[in-house]
Design a protein around this motif. Structure first.
Motif: not given
Length: 712
Positions: A594, A688, A690
């Motif tokens: 993240e 976030p 990824f």
């Protein structure tokens, strides 16, 4: 206080006018005084004492002579047009003086007069009039409320600073540019006490016109200035400032800068003192680093770095080799080097063995401790130092000899060994830490060595030389990617709309669908594959987690159906007036790292991109990197690798390495999107993101594009 109004038309030939400011062939002194201790008398007395070769034209309606020079009753009565003028009259008379000088064609004026923008709104209005008058005629202004400047090569002293009463500067290669008059002259005074040579010292005062960036740009082209030391409370004109830093880097002129206002209290004081825009301190750090500027934390540090920079040796990829007569000092230096980020790799094993054969009880790793045996056999200094450079390959060598290096019984032989070493390796940076009487220190410096009493101070300065070297040696960076034009909506969009805008710039999001019913949500989840994430979708609810508007790890149709109803209910309760576009159903990503990518609009430098790891890394540790937008993928990757948590992305402790190239592409494209979006873009949050394992891409799981409200 808001930034002062600026005239629309830029002055013609600004660098020519700045040259008239720094090195005028003639100077009028408006408000000239026969008393050498008054503001209008000090510059004249100093120029007469220091042999200013130009013509001094005192203007005083009450005197026929001033300090032995013919005086004139008015600017109109001057026998010739002065290149520059010093204005030392009250504020109300200063406006008329600028107008009269401008009409005669004077190219630059130093305005000592106070009572302008630093006093409030009325003073700011008067200052704007002053500037407009000068700009109409192409005249440059230093000040108002300036302590002035001096140029040692010209003997020009356009300043009323009392610091000159304790001694004049020694001519040399260091130029000082300061927004603060008193502190600029404080820097000069400390430099003079340390015997440092100065080319000039300039204080900008209120910066109605000439600013610190202008001064750095001029010094970057001045043959007499090799090192630039700057003090700043705020950057008024970012484009000229950045252009000046780039010019200095291109001309291999190091810039060391004290940018104050790091703390909230300090930043507020800076705005109050100079009406300057302070900006965000972390952004300032990033911008200065981008151009290879070294930021000094203290006055002592600024002067140490400037002094060492006059040696003109800037080792790129710098490493430190240490020769010491004290094991304790070696530990101290090692600690200082680690804190400064200056590598100290060990000596190669064969070289260590050779040194042990020469002196069995030495410690030859690095630091190389040759012990006090050098007092008996000074030739060991040359042998050990030669090994440090030839075998260790270090870019910089620090020799700690403490008081032994200043002992009259040792100095002649020590100087002989050291001179031979420096002659053999002229491209290496050699620094000594010795305690010695001033004449001995001067002898070492005459041999080409920098001398520091404190080795920790020496380490900080040595590390700075490497940073300059890296900046001067850096290859041109890749151009930012070309993207389609950005058309922002009128208002802050919902998450789904934000992702559509970003997708046009090639910024990928996790697979998702917008749903307006529970049945649509279930169908979307079936198509995307479980588990899924559900999020309330509203342009009025940007921080969804604060109202429980995000549901994770939904694994079947029943959970999706129940979750849809739950989110709608929570939104209705927490934000009853919010516009609800539906519920976003997204594939829940796993196996990635993240990250957070963002943009915020800095008041000085415009859009600035941020990168960091998610969770505790950004929230608690503030482990993030910043860079001005736009930039290419190489700069983006450098940002990613610069954070302390980068090993998490690079495969620490057996984790799979993240897809760094994909992450860099996303960050670079985000920077271009932000630059093209214009001033209505207040900020972007991708949090976030990824970063999937190598080769599997990077995907934004959430996106916020914040649109600034139109000014009223």
């Amino acid at each position: 206080m808001d930034a002062l109004p600026q005239a629309a038309a830029a002055p013609p030939n600004p660098m020519d006018a700045l040259s008239a400011l720094f090195a005028p062939r003639s100077v009028a002194v408006i408000g000239a005084s026969a008393d050498a201790t008054r503001i209008g008398g000090r510059p004249i007395a100093a120029m007469l004492e220091r042999g200013y070769a130009g013509t001094i034209l005192p203007v005083n309606p009450n005197r026929e002579t001033v300090q032995g020079l013919a005086a004139y009753p008015s600017i109109a009565a001057l026998p010739s047009v002065p290149d520059a003028a010093i204005i030392a009259v009250p504020a109300e008379a200063a406006e008329a003086a600028v107008a009269a000088l401008a009409e005669r064609g004077t190219r630059a004026a130093i305005v000592f007069s106070a009572g302008f923008a630093e006093t409030g709104e009325a003073g700011a209005t008067a200052q704007a009039r002053l500037l407009a008058t000068a700009r109409r005629h192409g005249m440059r202004l230093l000040g108002p409320n300036s302590l002035g400047l001096f140029n040692t090569a010209q003997g020009f002293y356009g300043t009323f600073s009392t610091s000159l009463e304790r001694g004049y500067p020694v001519a040399g290669p260091i130029g000082i540019a300061s927004q603060s008059g008193a502190y600029g002259m404080h820097l000069f005074s400390m430099a003079r006490e340390e015997g440092m040579g100065l080319s000039c010292c300039v204080t900008t005062g209120n910066e109605a016109d000439v600013n610190v960036g202008d001064l750095i740009g001029w010094m970057a082209q001045d043959p007499s200035t090799e090192v630039i030391a700057a003090y700043s409370e705020g950057i008024r004109d970012a484009p000229s400032f950045l252009a000046a830093l780039e010019l200095a880097r291109r001309n291999r002129k190091p810039v060391v800068m004290m940018k104050v206002g790091r703390s909230e209290i300090g930043s507020a004081a800076a705005r109050s003192h100079t009406a300057s825009i302070a900006g965000d301190d972390a952004v300032t750090d990033a911008v200065l680093a981008e151009f290879g500027v070294v930021r000094a934390r203290t006055t002592e540090e600024l002067l140490d770095i400037a002094r060492l920079a006059t040696k003109r040796i800037y080792p790129a990829g710098n490493t430190l080799g240490v020769l010491t007569v004290s094991g304790g000092a070696g530990v101290l230096i090692s600690d200082a080097a680690q804190a400064a980020g200056l590598p100290m790799p060990p000596m190669p094993e064969p070289a260590q063995q050779a040194l042990r054969e020469a002196l069995p009880f030495c410690a030859p790793q690095n630091p190389v401790d040759c012990t006090a045996q050098v007092l008996n056999d000074v030739s060991l200094v040359g042998r050990f130092a030669d090994a440090l450079v030839r075998d260790g390959g270090y870019g910089s060598i620090l020799c700690f000899f403490t008081h032994a290096g200043g002992a009259p019984s040792i100095v002649p032989r020590l100087r002989q060994e050291l001179r031979a070493m420096r002659a053999a390796f002229p491209d290496r940076l050699f620094v000594l830490s010795v305690l010695a009487d001033p004449p001995i220190v001067r002898d070492f410096e005459a041999d080409g060595f920098a001398v520091f009493p404190d080795p920790s101070r020496a380490v900080v300065a040595i590390q700075a030389m490497g940073r300059f070297g890296d900046a001067f040696a850096a290859a041109p960076q890749a151009a930012p990617p070309a993207l389609p034009p950005v058309a922002l909506p009128q208002q802050t969009p919902s998450e789904a709309e934000a992702k559509r805008l970003l997708a046009a710039a090639g910024i990928e999001a996790a697979p998702e669908r917008t749903c307006t019913s529970a049945e649509e949500a279930v169908a979307a989840a079936e198509a995307l594959g479980y588990p899924v994430v559900l999020k309330i979708l509203s342009p009025d609810i940007l921080h969804k987690s604060e109202i429980g508007g995000v549901l994770l790890n939904l694994t079947d149709a029943a959970a999706v159906r129940d979750g849809f109803a739950l989110l709608r209910g929570r939104a209705a309760s927490a934000a009853p007036h919010a516009r609800i576009e539906g519920v976003l159903v997204a594939r829940q990503l796993s196996g990635g790292v993240e990250c957070i990518l963002g943009v915020h609009r800095d008041p000085v430098f415009g859009p600035v991109a941020m990168f960091g790891l998610g969770g505790i890394f950004v929230e608690v540790l503030k482990d993030v990197a910043f860079r001005r937008c736009p930039f290419g993928e190489d700069a983006a990757e450098a940002m990613i690798r610069s954070i302390r948590g980068a090993p998490v992305l690079l495969g620490a402790r057996g984790r799979p390495a993240a897809d760094i190239p994909a992450l860099a592409r996303m960050l670079s494209r985000l920077s271009v999107f932000a630059a093209q979006a214009g001033p209505r873009l207040a900020g972007i949050d991708l949090n976030p993101v990824f970063a999937m394992p190598e080769g599997q891409g990077a995907f934004a799981a959430d996106a916020v594009i914040d649109i600034a409200e139109e000014p009223a």
